[in-house]
Design a protein around this motif. Sequence first.
Motif, short mmCIF file in Angstrom:
data_model
loop_
_atom_site.label_atom_id
_atom_site.label_comp_id
_atom_site.label_asym_id
_atom_site.label_seq_id
_atom_site.Cartn_x
_atom_site.Cartn_y
_atom_site.Cartn_z
N SER A 196 21.89 49.10 35.21
CA SER A 196 23.20 49.71 35.37
C SER A 196 24.35 48.85 34.89
O SER A 196 25.50 49.30 34.90
CB SER A 196 23.44 50.05 36.85
N GLU A 197 24.08 47.63 34.44
CA GLU A 197 25.18 46.71 34.11
C GLU A 197 26.08 47.22 33.00
O GLU A 197 27.25 46.85 32.92
CB GLU A 197 24.62 45.32 33.78
N HIS A 198 25.58 48.14 32.17
CA HIS A 198 26.41 48.67 31.09
C HIS A 198 27.53 49.58 31.61
O HIS A 198 28.44 49.94 30.85
CB HIS A 198 25.54 49.44 30.08
N PHE A 199 27.48 49.97 32.87
CA PHE A 199 28.54 50.79 33.46
C PHE A 199 29.56 49.97 34.24
O PHE A 199 30.47 50.54 34.85
CB PHE A 199 27.94 51.85 34.40
N PHE A 200 29.42 48.65 34.24
CA PHE A 200 30.33 47.79 34.99
C PHE A 200 31.23 46.98 34.06
O PHE A 200 30.79 46.54 32.99
CB PHE A 200 29.53 46.80 35.86
N VAL A 201 32.47 46.75 34.50
CA VAL A 201 33.37 45.85 33.78
C VAL A 201 32.92 44.42 34.05
O VAL A 201 32.73 44.02 35.20
CB VAL A 201 34.82 46.05 34.25
N LYS A 202 32.75 43.65 32.98
CA LYS A 202 32.37 42.25 33.14
C LYS A 202 33.60 41.40 33.48
O LYS A 202 34.73 41.75 33.12
CB LYS A 202 31.69 41.73 31.86
N ASP A 203 33.38 40.30 34.13
CA ASP A 203 34.48 39.51 34.68
C ASP A 203 35.52 39.10 33.64
O ASP A 203 36.72 39.06 33.91
CB ASP A 203 33.94 38.26 35.37
N LYS A 204 35.06 38.77 32.44
CA LYS A 204 35.98 38.27 31.42
C LYS A 204 36.67 39.39 30.64
O LYS A 204 37.62 39.13 29.90
CB LYS A 204 35.23 37.36 30.44
N GLU A 205 36.22 40.62 30.82
CA GLU A 205 36.74 41.72 30.00
C GLU A 205 38.13 42.18 30.45
O GLU A 205 38.90 42.68 29.64
CB GLU A 205 35.76 42.90 30.04
N HIS A 206 38.43 42.07 31.72
CA HIS A 206 39.75 42.48 32.21
C HIS A 206 40.11 41.57 33.37
O HIS A 206 40.00 41.95 34.55
CB HIS A 206 39.73 43.94 32.65
N PRO A 207 40.53 40.33 33.09
CA PRO A 207 40.81 39.35 34.15
C PRO A 207 42.00 39.76 35.01
O PRO A 207 42.85 40.56 34.59
CB PRO A 207 41.09 38.06 33.38
N TYR A 208 42.04 39.21 36.20
CA TYR A 208 43.15 39.45 37.11
C TYR A 208 43.38 38.17 37.91
O TYR A 208 42.53 37.27 37.95
CB TYR A 208 42.88 40.64 38.03
N THR A 209 44.52 38.09 38.56
CA THR A 209 44.90 36.90 39.31
C THR A 209 44.59 37.11 40.79
O THR A 209 45.04 38.09 41.39
CB THR A 209 46.39 36.60 39.13
N GLN A 210 43.84 36.18 41.37
CA GLN A 210 43.49 36.27 42.78
C GLN A 210 44.32 35.26 43.57
O GLN A 210 43.99 34.09 43.63
CB GLN A 210 42.00 35.99 42.99
N GLU A 211 45.41 35.75 44.17
CA GLU A 211 46.16 34.88 45.06
C GLU A 211 45.31 34.54 46.29
O GLU A 211 45.43 33.46 46.87
CB GLU A 211 47.46 35.55 45.47
#
Length: 560
Positions: free
Chosen positions: A82-97
Amino acid sequence: MAGKYDAIVIGSGISGGWAAKELCEKGLKVLLLERGRDVKHLKDYPTATMHPWEFPHRNKIPLDFLKENPIASRCYALSESSEHFFVKDKEHPYTQEKPFDWIRGYQVGGKSLLWARQTQRWSKFDFEGPARDGFATDWPIRYEDIAPWYSHVERFAGISGNKDGLETLPDGEFLPPWEMNCVEKDIASAIRSSYTDRFPVIGRCAHLTEPQPIHLEQGRGKCQARSLCERGCPFGGYFSSNSSTIPWAAKTGNLELRPNSVVHSILYDDKSQKARGVLVIDSITKEQHEFEAKIIFVNAATMNTNLILLNSISSRFPNGLGNDNGLLGTHVAFHNYRGILNGRVEGYEDTYYKGRRPCAVMMPNFRNVRKQEMDFQRGYMTFYSAYRPSWGRGGEEIGAALKESLTDPGGWSVFMMMQGETIPKESNRVSLDKNNVDAWGIPQLSINVDYDENDLKILNDFFEQGQEMLEKAGVKSITKTDTKQAPGLDIHEMGGVRMGHDPKTSLLNKWNQLHACKNVFVTDGACMTSTGTQNPSLTFMALTARAANYAVEELKKMNL
Protein backbone atom coordinates in the motif's frame (compact mmCIF):
# COMPACT_ATOMS: atom_id res chain seq x y z
CA MET A 1 -5.03 28.94 -18.83
CA ALA A 2 -8.34 29.78 -17.18
CA GLY A 3 -11.74 28.20 -16.98
CA LYS A 4 -15.13 29.04 -15.51
CA TYR A 5 -17.36 26.64 -13.62
CA ASP A 6 -20.42 26.71 -11.41
CA ALA A 7 -18.47 25.13 -8.59
CA ILE A 8 -14.93 24.16 -7.69
CA VAL A 9 -14.25 21.39 -5.19
CA ILE A 10 -10.75 21.26 -3.69
CA GLY A 11 -9.83 17.70 -2.72
CA SER A 12 -11.20 14.35 -3.88
CA GLY A 13 -11.24 12.40 -0.63
CA ILE A 14 -14.30 11.36 1.34
CA SER A 15 -15.86 14.81 1.70
CA GLY A 16 -14.66 16.18 -1.66
CA GLY A 17 -16.12 13.20 -3.49
CA TRP A 18 -19.45 13.80 -1.79
CA ALA A 19 -19.40 17.50 -2.68
CA ALA A 20 -18.73 16.66 -6.34
CA LYS A 21 -21.50 14.04 -6.42
CA GLU A 22 -24.14 16.27 -4.85
CA LEU A 23 -23.31 19.35 -6.93
CA CYS A 24 -23.10 17.45 -10.21
CA GLU A 25 -26.39 15.66 -9.56
CA LYS A 26 -28.04 19.06 -9.09
CA GLY A 27 -26.87 20.14 -12.53
CA LEU A 28 -23.84 22.28 -11.67
CA LYS A 29 -20.69 22.19 -13.80
CA VAL A 30 -18.02 21.14 -11.33
CA LEU A 31 -14.23 21.23 -11.39
CA LEU A 32 -12.77 18.70 -8.95
CA LEU A 33 -9.15 19.51 -8.08
CA GLU A 34 -6.76 16.91 -6.69
CA ARG A 35 -3.14 17.68 -5.89
CA GLY A 36 -2.04 14.08 -6.45
CA ARG A 37 -2.10 11.68 -9.38
CA ASP A 38 -5.16 10.10 -10.90
CA VAL A 39 -6.27 6.73 -9.52
CA LYS A 40 -9.06 4.98 -11.35
CA HIS A 41 -11.16 2.30 -9.68
CA LEU A 42 -10.00 -1.22 -10.63
CA LYS A 43 -7.38 0.00 -13.09
CA ASP A 44 -5.03 1.53 -10.55
CA TYR A 45 -5.00 -1.00 -7.71
CA PRO A 46 -1.82 -2.84 -8.76
CA THR A 47 -1.42 -4.95 -5.61
CA ALA A 48 -5.09 -5.75 -4.92
CA THR A 49 -4.89 -9.45 -5.75
CA MET A 50 -1.21 -10.17 -5.14
CA HIS A 51 -0.10 -12.96 -2.81
CA PRO A 52 2.49 -12.33 -0.08
CA TRP A 53 5.17 -14.30 -1.94
CA GLU A 54 4.73 -12.07 -5.01
CA PHE A 55 6.17 -9.05 -3.17
CA PRO A 56 9.94 -8.55 -3.18
CA HIS A 57 9.97 -8.25 0.63
CA ARG A 58 6.97 -10.50 1.35
CA ASN A 59 4.85 -7.39 1.96
CA LYS A 60 7.19 -6.08 4.66
CA ILE A 61 8.67 -2.59 4.59
CA PRO A 62 12.45 -2.68 3.95
CA LEU A 63 14.83 -0.99 6.37
CA ASP A 64 15.89 1.78 3.99
CA PHE A 65 12.24 2.81 3.51
CA LEU A 66 11.71 2.90 7.28
CA LYS A 67 14.77 5.11 7.74
CA GLU A 68 13.63 7.53 5.03
CA ASN A 69 9.99 7.59 6.13
CA PRO A 70 9.76 7.35 9.91
CA ILE A 71 6.46 9.27 9.99
CA ALA A 72 4.53 7.53 7.21
CA SER A 73 5.82 4.14 8.37
CA ARG A 74 4.08 4.50 11.72
CA CYS A 75 0.69 4.16 10.06
CA TYR A 76 -0.90 0.74 10.59
CA ALA A 77 -2.10 0.60 6.96
CA LEU A 78 1.29 1.14 5.32
CA SER A 79 2.99 -1.95 3.93
CA GLU A 80 4.78 -2.95 0.76
CA SER A 81 1.35 -3.48 -0.81
CA SER A 82 0.00 0.00 0.00
CA GLU A 83 2.98 2.37 0.23
CA HIS A 84 2.22 3.79 -3.23
CA PHE A 85 -0.92 5.42 -1.76
CA PHE A 86 0.99 7.26 0.99
CA VAL A 87 2.84 10.58 0.91
CA LYS A 88 6.50 9.98 1.70
CA ASP A 89 8.12 12.12 4.38
CA LYS A 90 10.34 14.10 2.02
CA GLU A 91 7.65 14.74 -0.60
CA HIS A 92 5.71 17.37 1.34
CA PRO A 93 7.66 18.45 4.46
CA TYR A 94 6.11 20.39 7.30
CA THR A 95 7.35 22.07 10.47
CA GLN A 96 6.74 20.30 13.77
CA GLU A 97 6.77 22.78 16.63
CA LYS A 98 5.69 19.75 18.64
CA PRO A 99 5.74 16.13 17.43
CA PHE A 100 2.89 15.47 15.00
CA ASP A 101 2.60 12.51 12.62
CA TRP A 102 0.82 13.87 9.57
CA ILE A 103 -0.41 10.87 7.54
CA ARG A 104 -1.45 11.77 4.00
CA GLY A 105 -2.57 10.19 0.74
CA TYR A 106 -2.21 12.42 -2.30
CA GLN A 107 -4.12 10.84 -5.16
CA VAL A 108 -7.63 10.89 -6.54
CA GLY A 109 -9.67 9.44 -3.72
CA GLY A 110 -7.20 10.65 -1.09
CA LYS A 111 -7.34 8.71 2.16
CA SER A 112 -10.73 7.20 1.24
CA LEU A 113 -8.59 4.39 -0.19
CA LEU A 114 -6.83 3.97 3.15
CA TRP A 115 -9.34 4.75 5.90
CA ALA A 116 -10.44 2.26 8.55
CA ARG A 117 -14.10 2.60 7.38
CA GLN A 118 -15.70 2.77 10.84
CA THR A 119 -18.88 4.84 10.66
CA GLN A 120 -21.03 5.93 13.57
CA ARG A 121 -23.54 8.74 13.86
CA TRP A 122 -22.97 11.36 16.50
CA SER A 123 -25.65 11.54 19.19
CA LYS A 124 -27.53 14.57 20.45
CA PHE A 125 -25.13 14.61 23.42
CA ASP A 126 -22.17 15.26 21.13
CA PHE A 127 -23.72 18.29 19.50
CA GLU A 128 -25.07 19.64 22.79
CA GLY A 129 -21.94 18.96 24.84
CA PRO A 130 -19.86 22.08 24.12
CA ALA A 131 -22.66 24.48 25.06
CA ARG A 132 -23.65 22.44 28.11
CA ASP A 133 -20.16 21.83 29.49
CA GLY A 134 -18.45 24.97 28.19
CA PHE A 135 -15.41 23.26 26.69
CA ALA A 136 -15.81 24.70 23.17
CA THR A 137 -18.00 27.12 21.28
CA ASP A 138 -21.57 25.96 20.73
CA TRP A 139 -22.31 23.87 17.66
CA PRO A 140 -24.68 25.84 15.38
CA ILE A 141 -26.57 22.64 14.58
CA ARG A 142 -28.11 19.78 16.54
CA TYR A 143 -28.60 16.09 15.81
CA GLU A 144 -32.04 16.75 14.32
CA ASP A 145 -30.47 19.03 11.68
CA ILE A 146 -28.07 16.40 10.39
CA ALA A 147 -30.06 13.18 10.97
CA PRO A 148 -31.74 13.22 7.50
CA TRP A 149 -28.32 13.70 5.90
CA TYR A 150 -26.86 10.81 7.85
CA SER A 151 -29.62 8.70 6.31
CA HIS A 152 -28.90 10.14 2.88
CA VAL A 153 -25.22 9.23 2.87
CA GLU A 154 -25.69 5.89 4.66
CA ARG A 155 -28.05 4.59 1.98
CA PHE A 156 -25.68 5.52 -0.84
CA ALA A 157 -22.38 4.57 0.80
CA GLY A 158 -23.62 1.32 2.32
CA ILE A 159 -23.18 1.00 6.08
CA SER A 160 -23.42 -2.33 7.86
CA GLY A 161 -24.69 -2.36 11.43
CA ASN A 162 -27.30 -3.48 13.89
CA LYS A 163 -30.19 -1.39 15.17
CA ASP A 164 -29.26 -1.29 18.85
CA GLY A 165 -31.65 1.38 20.15
CA LEU A 166 -28.96 3.33 22.00
CA GLU A 167 -29.50 7.00 22.75
CA THR A 168 -25.74 7.52 22.87
CA LEU A 169 -25.22 5.94 19.44
CA PRO A 170 -28.21 6.54 17.14
CA ASP A 171 -29.28 3.86 14.68
CA GLY A 172 -29.01 4.45 10.96
CA GLU A 173 -29.92 3.03 7.56
CA PHE A 174 -28.08 -0.26 7.90
CA LEU A 175 -27.15 -3.25 5.80
CA PRO A 176 -26.98 -6.56 7.72
CA PRO A 177 -24.40 -6.42 10.53
CA TRP A 178 -21.25 -8.41 11.00
CA GLU A 179 -21.32 -10.84 13.90
CA MET A 180 -19.50 -11.05 17.20
CA ASN A 181 -17.71 -14.31 17.85
CA CYS A 182 -18.54 -16.41 20.91
CA VAL A 183 -15.92 -14.85 23.20
CA GLU A 184 -16.90 -11.31 22.22
CA LYS A 185 -20.57 -12.12 22.91
CA ASP A 186 -19.75 -13.41 26.39
CA ILE A 187 -17.62 -10.35 27.18
CA ALA A 188 -20.44 -8.09 25.98
CA SER A 189 -22.95 -9.98 28.13
CA ALA A 190 -20.70 -9.70 31.19
CA ILE A 191 -20.27 -5.95 30.71
CA ARG A 192 -23.98 -5.33 30.20
CA SER A 193 -24.89 -7.36 33.29
CA SER A 194 -22.29 -5.57 35.43
CA TYR A 195 -23.10 -1.98 34.44
CA THR A 196 -26.23 -0.01 33.64
CA ASP A 197 -24.55 2.52 31.33
CA ARG A 198 -22.27 0.40 29.12
CA PHE A 199 -23.50 -1.21 25.94
CA PRO A 200 -21.09 -3.19 23.73
CA VAL A 201 -22.48 -3.64 20.21
CA ILE A 202 -21.08 -4.87 16.91
CA GLY A 203 -19.23 -2.21 14.94
CA ARG A 204 -20.74 -0.22 12.11
CA CYS A 205 -18.64 0.11 9.00
CA ALA A 206 -18.80 1.19 5.35
CA HIS A 207 -18.76 -2.34 3.94
CA LEU A 208 -21.40 -3.92 1.70
CA THR A 209 -22.64 -7.02 3.49
CA GLU A 210 -25.70 -7.19 1.25
CA PRO A 211 -25.48 -4.80 -1.74
CA GLN A 212 -28.68 -2.97 -2.57
CA PRO A 213 -29.75 -1.81 -6.06
CA ILE A 214 -28.12 1.61 -5.49
CA HIS A 215 -24.77 -0.10 -4.81
CA LEU A 216 -25.06 -2.43 -7.79
CA GLU A 217 -25.82 0.60 -9.92
CA GLN A 218 -22.51 2.04 -8.74
CA GLY A 219 -20.81 -1.15 -9.95
CA ARG A 220 -19.96 -2.29 -6.45
CA GLY A 221 -20.17 -5.78 -4.98
CA LYS A 222 -20.23 -7.60 -1.67
CA CYS A 223 -17.35 -7.29 0.78
CA GLN A 224 -15.21 -10.45 0.69
CA ALA A 225 -13.77 -9.98 4.21
CA ARG A 226 -10.23 -10.18 2.81
CA SER A 227 -8.73 -7.46 5.05
CA LEU A 228 -6.70 -6.12 2.12
CA CYS A 229 -8.66 -2.88 1.92
CA GLU A 230 -5.75 -0.42 1.88
CA ARG A 231 -4.63 -1.85 -1.46
CA GLY A 232 -7.87 -0.63 -3.09
CA CYS A 233 -10.86 -2.95 -3.30
CA PRO A 234 -11.52 -4.43 -6.78
CA PHE A 235 -14.97 -5.54 -5.57
CA GLY A 236 -15.99 -2.07 -4.43
CA GLY A 237 -16.91 -3.80 -1.19
CA TYR A 238 -16.08 -0.78 0.93
CA PHE A 239 -16.93 2.84 0.30
CA SER A 240 -14.33 5.06 -1.38
CA SER A 241 -14.53 8.13 -3.57
CA ASN A 242 -12.95 6.09 -6.37
CA SER A 243 -15.57 3.34 -6.43
CA SER A 244 -18.60 5.41 -5.55
CA THR A 245 -19.05 9.19 -5.51
CA ILE A 246 -16.56 10.28 -8.20
CA PRO A 247 -17.78 7.83 -10.90
CA TRP A 248 -21.36 8.76 -9.95
CA ALA A 249 -20.56 12.45 -10.41
CA ALA A 250 -18.74 11.75 -13.69
CA LYS A 251 -21.67 9.95 -15.28
CA THR A 252 -23.78 13.11 -15.01
CA GLY A 253 -21.52 14.71 -17.60
CA ASN A 254 -21.05 17.69 -15.28
CA LEU A 255 -17.70 16.78 -13.75
CA GLU A 256 -14.22 17.75 -14.81
CA LEU A 257 -11.55 16.02 -12.74
CA ARG A 258 -8.13 17.65 -12.70
CA PRO A 259 -5.40 15.69 -10.87
CA ASN A 260 -1.85 16.99 -10.28
CA SER A 261 -3.35 20.33 -9.27
CA VAL A 262 -1.88 21.87 -6.13
CA VAL A 263 -4.13 24.66 -4.86
CA HIS A 264 -2.01 27.66 -3.90
CA SER A 265 -4.84 29.90 -2.68
CA ILE A 266 -8.41 31.03 -3.11
CA LEU A 267 -8.75 34.30 -5.02
CA TYR A 268 -10.90 37.03 -3.48
CA ASP A 269 -12.67 39.79 -5.39
CA ASP A 270 -13.00 43.06 -3.45
CA LYS A 271 -15.77 44.40 -5.66
CA SER A 272 -18.18 41.49 -5.31
CA GLN A 273 -16.92 40.63 -1.80
CA LYS A 274 -16.80 36.99 -2.83
CA ALA A 275 -14.20 34.46 -3.81
CA ARG A 276 -13.85 34.44 -7.57
CA GLY A 277 -11.80 31.27 -8.02
CA VAL A 278 -8.59 29.45 -7.16
CA LEU A 279 -4.94 29.67 -8.11
CA VAL A 280 -3.54 26.26 -9.01
CA ILE A 281 0.03 25.08 -9.56
CA ASP A 282 0.50 22.07 -11.80
CA SER A 283 2.41 19.61 -9.61
CA ILE A 284 4.45 18.34 -12.56
CA THR A 285 5.12 21.37 -14.78
CA LYS A 286 4.89 23.99 -11.96
CA GLU A 287 2.76 26.14 -14.29
CA GLN A 288 0.16 28.38 -12.64
CA HIS A 289 -3.51 28.41 -13.66
CA GLU A 290 -6.55 30.30 -12.46
CA PHE A 291 -10.02 28.78 -12.41
CA GLU A 292 -13.18 30.70 -11.62
CA ALA A 293 -16.44 29.55 -10.05
CA LYS A 294 -19.57 30.80 -8.33
CA ILE A 295 -19.03 28.62 -5.26
CA ILE A 296 -15.99 26.89 -3.83
CA PHE A 297 -15.93 23.84 -1.55
CA VAL A 298 -12.68 23.37 0.37
CA ASN A 299 -12.23 19.68 1.15
CA ALA A 300 -8.46 19.23 1.11
CA ALA A 301 -8.49 17.40 4.50
CA THR A 302 -8.12 19.29 7.77
CA MET A 303 -4.49 20.38 7.70
CA ASN A 304 -4.30 21.26 4.02
CA THR A 305 -7.64 23.07 4.18
CA ASN A 306 -6.22 25.25 6.95
CA LEU A 307 -3.06 25.75 4.89
CA ILE A 308 -4.97 26.86 1.79
CA LEU A 309 -7.15 29.33 3.70
CA LEU A 310 -4.19 30.76 5.64
CA ASN A 311 -2.35 31.23 2.35
CA SER A 312 -5.35 32.92 0.69
CA ILE A 313 -4.25 36.47 1.43
CA SER A 314 -5.76 39.66 0.02
CA SER A 315 -6.11 43.30 1.01
CA ARG A 316 -9.46 42.38 2.58
CA PHE A 317 -8.08 39.32 4.36
CA PRO A 318 -4.37 39.91 5.14
CA ASN A 319 -4.31 37.00 7.62
CA GLY A 320 -6.11 34.41 5.54
CA LEU A 321 -9.50 34.10 3.88
CA GLY A 322 -12.35 34.72 6.29
CA ASN A 323 -9.96 35.26 9.20
CA ASP A 324 -11.42 38.47 10.67
CA ASN A 325 -11.26 37.14 14.22
CA GLY A 326 -7.73 35.71 14.04
CA LEU A 327 -8.93 32.21 14.92
CA LEU A 328 -8.18 30.53 11.60
CA GLY A 329 -5.89 27.58 12.26
CA THR A 330 -6.65 27.42 15.99
CA HIS A 331 -8.58 24.96 18.16
CA VAL A 332 -7.24 21.96 16.26
CA ALA A 333 -8.22 18.73 18.02
CA PHE A 334 -7.89 15.00 17.38
CA HIS A 335 -8.64 11.60 18.91
CA ASN A 336 -6.59 10.13 21.72
CA TYR A 337 -5.63 6.56 20.79
CA ARG A 338 -2.87 6.03 23.33
CA GLY A 339 -4.51 3.37 25.51
CA ILE A 340 -4.40 -0.36 24.69
CA LEU A 341 -5.26 -3.40 26.82
CA ASN A 342 -4.42 -7.01 26.01
CA GLY A 343 -5.38 -10.19 27.80
CA ARG A 344 -6.13 -13.87 27.37
CA VAL A 345 -9.29 -15.93 27.76
CA GLU A 346 -9.29 -19.52 28.98
CA GLY A 347 -11.43 -22.18 27.34
CA TYR A 348 -13.43 -21.94 24.10
CA GLU A 349 -10.84 -24.20 22.46
CA ASP A 350 -13.50 -26.02 20.44
CA THR A 351 -14.70 -22.83 18.77
CA TYR A 352 -13.41 -20.58 15.98
CA TYR A 353 -14.69 -18.00 13.47
CA LYS A 354 -14.41 -17.37 9.74
CA GLY A 355 -13.34 -14.50 7.53
CA ARG A 356 -11.58 -11.27 8.41
CA ARG A 357 -14.28 -9.06 9.80
CA PRO A 358 -13.69 -5.35 9.01
CA CYS A 359 -14.94 -4.04 12.37
CA ALA A 360 -14.62 -4.66 16.09
CA VAL A 361 -17.06 -4.64 18.98
CA MET A 362 -17.63 -1.04 20.02
CA MET A 363 -19.00 0.62 23.14
CA PRO A 364 -20.19 4.24 23.08
CA ASN A 365 -18.89 6.75 25.58
CA PHE A 366 -20.31 6.49 29.10
CA ARG A 367 -18.43 9.39 30.74
CA ASN A 368 -19.90 12.91 31.12
CA VAL A 369 -22.71 12.02 28.72
CA ARG A 370 -25.61 14.00 30.17
CA LYS A 371 -23.71 16.17 32.64
CA GLN A 372 -20.22 16.80 33.94
CA GLU A 373 -19.44 13.96 36.37
CA MET A 374 -15.71 13.27 36.26
CA ASP A 375 -12.60 15.27 37.07
CA PHE A 376 -11.93 15.41 33.33
CA GLN A 377 -13.96 16.73 30.42
CA ARG A 378 -15.68 14.50 27.87
CA GLY A 379 -14.83 10.80 27.51
CA TYR A 380 -13.93 7.97 25.18
CA MET A 381 -15.35 5.29 22.94
CA THR A 382 -14.06 1.74 23.43
CA PHE A 383 -13.37 -1.01 20.89
CA TYR A 384 -12.43 -4.62 21.54
CA SER A 385 -12.04 -7.88 19.66
CA ALA A 386 -11.27 -11.48 20.57
CA TYR A 387 -9.20 -13.73 18.33
CA ARG A 388 -7.08 -16.87 18.08
CA PRO A 389 -3.59 -16.38 16.63
CA SER A 390 -2.64 -19.15 14.20
CA TRP A 391 0.04 -19.23 11.49
CA GLY A 392 1.22 -15.71 12.22
CA ARG A 393 2.31 -16.47 15.77
CA GLY A 394 5.46 -18.43 14.86
CA GLY A 395 7.15 -21.08 16.99
CA GLU A 396 10.34 -22.99 17.64
CA GLU A 397 9.51 -25.97 15.42
CA ILE A 398 10.99 -26.55 11.98
CA GLY A 399 9.99 -28.59 8.93
CA ALA A 400 6.89 -30.77 9.15
CA ALA A 401 6.42 -30.02 12.85
CA LEU A 402 6.30 -26.29 12.10
CA LYS A 403 3.71 -26.77 9.35
CA GLU A 404 1.55 -28.87 11.61
CA SER A 405 1.75 -26.44 14.51
CA LEU A 406 0.74 -23.51 12.32
CA THR A 407 -2.54 -25.20 11.43
CA ASP A 408 -3.45 -25.42 15.11
CA PRO A 409 -4.90 -22.12 16.38
CA GLY A 410 -3.54 -20.70 19.58
CA GLY A 411 -5.56 -19.79 22.63
CA TRP A 412 -8.03 -16.89 22.74
CA SER A 413 -6.73 -13.37 23.22
CA VAL A 414 -8.51 -10.04 23.69
CA PHE A 415 -7.48 -6.61 22.41
CA MET A 416 -9.14 -3.42 23.68
CA MET A 417 -8.44 0.19 22.68
CA MET A 418 -9.74 3.67 23.40
CA GLN A 419 -10.79 6.54 21.15
CA GLY A 420 -10.78 9.59 23.39
CA GLU A 421 -12.16 13.04 22.74
CA THR A 422 -9.68 15.90 23.00
CA ILE A 423 -10.67 19.43 23.91
CA PRO A 424 -10.26 22.16 21.25
CA LYS A 425 -7.79 24.76 22.54
CA GLU A 426 -6.58 27.96 20.97
CA SER A 427 -3.00 26.91 21.72
CA ASN A 428 -3.40 23.80 19.54
CA ARG A 429 -2.94 25.49 16.21
CA VAL A 430 -1.39 25.47 12.76
CA SER A 431 0.21 28.40 10.96
CA LEU A 432 2.33 29.22 7.93
CA ASP A 433 6.09 28.76 8.17
CA LYS A 434 7.13 31.54 5.84
CA ASN A 435 10.81 30.70 6.22
CA ASN A 436 10.32 27.33 4.57
CA VAL A 437 8.40 26.60 1.40
CA ASP A 438 7.45 23.38 -0.35
CA ALA A 439 8.36 22.28 -3.86
CA TRP A 440 5.66 24.56 -5.29
CA GLY A 441 6.72 27.69 -3.44
CA ILE A 442 3.91 27.49 -0.89
CA PRO A 443 4.76 28.10 2.77
CA GLN A 444 5.07 24.90 4.75
CA LEU A 445 2.52 24.22 7.44
CA SER A 446 3.79 24.66 10.99
CA ILE A 447 1.98 22.42 13.49
CA ASN A 448 1.80 23.09 17.22
CA VAL A 449 -0.56 20.45 18.64
CA ASP A 450 -0.15 18.41 21.82
CA TYR A 451 -1.84 16.40 24.56
CA ASP A 452 -2.75 17.98 27.88
CA GLU A 453 -3.59 16.90 31.43
CA ASN A 454 -7.20 16.16 30.45
CA ASP A 455 -6.01 13.63 27.87
CA LEU A 456 -3.88 11.83 30.47
CA LYS A 457 -6.81 11.66 32.88
CA ILE A 458 -8.98 10.12 30.15
CA LEU A 459 -6.20 7.65 29.35
CA ASN A 460 -5.91 6.57 32.99
CA ASP A 461 -9.68 6.23 33.32
CA PHE A 462 -9.71 3.96 30.28
CA PHE A 463 -6.96 1.81 31.78
CA GLU A 464 -8.84 1.52 35.07
CA GLN A 465 -12.31 0.94 33.64
CA GLY A 466 -11.15 -1.20 30.73
CA GLN A 467 -9.26 -3.55 33.03
CA GLU A 468 -12.22 -3.73 35.40
CA MET A 469 -14.62 -4.60 32.58
CA LEU A 470 -12.34 -7.29 31.17
CA GLU A 471 -11.77 -8.80 34.60
CA LYS A 472 -15.53 -9.00 35.18
CA ALA A 473 -15.68 -10.91 31.88
CA GLY A 474 -13.03 -13.38 33.05
CA VAL A 475 -10.12 -12.09 30.99
CA LYS A 476 -6.71 -13.02 32.48
CA SER A 477 -3.16 -11.64 32.36
CA ILE A 478 -4.26 -8.14 31.35
CA THR A 479 -1.50 -5.79 30.26
CA LYS A 480 -1.68 -2.03 29.72
CA THR A 481 0.15 -0.15 26.98
CA ASP A 482 0.48 3.61 26.60
CA THR A 483 1.63 3.94 23.01
CA LYS A 484 2.69 7.55 23.67
CA GLN A 485 2.10 8.13 19.98
CA ALA A 486 2.22 11.69 18.74
CA PRO A 487 -1.01 13.45 17.76
CA GLY A 488 -1.77 12.89 14.10
CA LEU A 489 -1.26 9.15 14.02
CA ASP A 490 -4.94 8.80 14.90
CA ILE A 491 -5.57 10.41 11.45
CA HIS A 492 -8.65 12.11 12.93
CA GLU A 493 -7.39 15.68 13.10
CA MET A 494 -10.22 18.21 13.15
CA GLY A 495 -10.80 21.94 13.55
CA GLY A 496 -9.04 25.15 12.63
CA VAL A 497 -12.03 26.43 10.62
CA ARG A 498 -14.73 25.60 13.12
CA MET A 499 -18.48 26.10 12.83
CA GLY A 500 -20.39 28.34 15.23
CA HIS A 501 -23.13 30.91 15.68
CA ASP A 502 -20.92 33.94 16.31
CA PRO A 503 -18.41 35.30 13.74
CA LYS A 504 -16.33 36.50 16.69
CA THR A 505 -15.67 32.94 17.89
CA SER A 506 -15.98 30.82 14.74
CA LEU A 507 -15.19 30.85 11.02
CA LEU A 508 -18.22 29.02 9.56
CA ASN A 509 -21.97 29.31 10.01
CA LYS A 510 -24.48 26.47 10.37
CA TRP A 511 -24.34 25.79 6.61
CA ASN A 512 -20.52 25.50 6.59
CA GLN A 513 -20.14 28.88 4.87
CA LEU A 514 -17.37 31.23 5.82
CA HIS A 515 -19.04 33.99 7.83
CA ALA A 516 -17.04 36.61 5.93
CA CYS A 517 -17.11 35.04 2.44
CA LYS A 518 -20.44 33.38 1.77
CA ASN A 519 -19.57 31.52 -1.43
CA VAL A 520 -16.80 29.46 0.22
CA PHE A 521 -17.80 26.29 2.08
CA VAL A 522 -15.63 24.06 4.27
CA THR A 523 -17.06 20.60 5.02
CA ASP A 524 -14.08 18.36 5.79
CA GLY A 525 -12.59 17.81 9.23
CA ALA A 526 -11.48 21.44 9.47
CA CYS A 527 -15.09 22.53 10.05
CA MET A 528 -15.54 20.52 13.24
CA THR A 529 -16.33 22.45 16.40
CA SER A 530 -15.50 19.48 18.63
CA THR A 531 -14.37 15.91 17.97
CA GLY A 532 -16.90 13.74 19.77
CA THR A 533 -15.76 10.22 20.63
CA GLN A 534 -17.05 8.54 17.46
CA ASN A 535 -15.22 8.12 14.18
CA PRO A 536 -15.74 11.35 12.22
CA SER A 537 -15.97 10.37 8.54
CA LEU A 538 -19.72 9.75 8.42
CA THR A 539 -20.29 13.20 9.90
CA PHE A 540 -17.99 14.77 7.29
CA MET A 541 -20.04 13.11 4.55
CA ALA A 542 -23.39 14.19 6.00
CA LEU A 543 -22.27 17.78 6.58
CA THR A 544 -20.97 17.92 3.00
CA ALA A 545 -24.18 16.65 1.44
CA ARG A 546 -26.20 19.06 3.56
CA ALA A 547 -24.04 22.07 2.66
CA ALA A 548 -23.91 21.20 -1.05
CA ASN A 549 -27.68 21.00 -1.32
CA TYR A 550 -28.02 24.30 0.54
CA ALA A 551 -25.46 25.92 -1.78
CA VAL A 552 -27.41 24.85 -4.87
CA GLU A 553 -30.64 26.28 -3.47
CA GLU A 554 -28.91 29.56 -2.62
CA LEU A 555 -27.50 29.75 -6.15
CA LYS A 556 -31.00 29.35 -7.53
CA LYS A 557 -32.15 32.24 -5.34
CA MET A 558 -29.17 34.32 -6.54
CA ASN A 559 -27.96 34.61 -2.95
CA LEU A 560 -24.45 33.42 -3.83
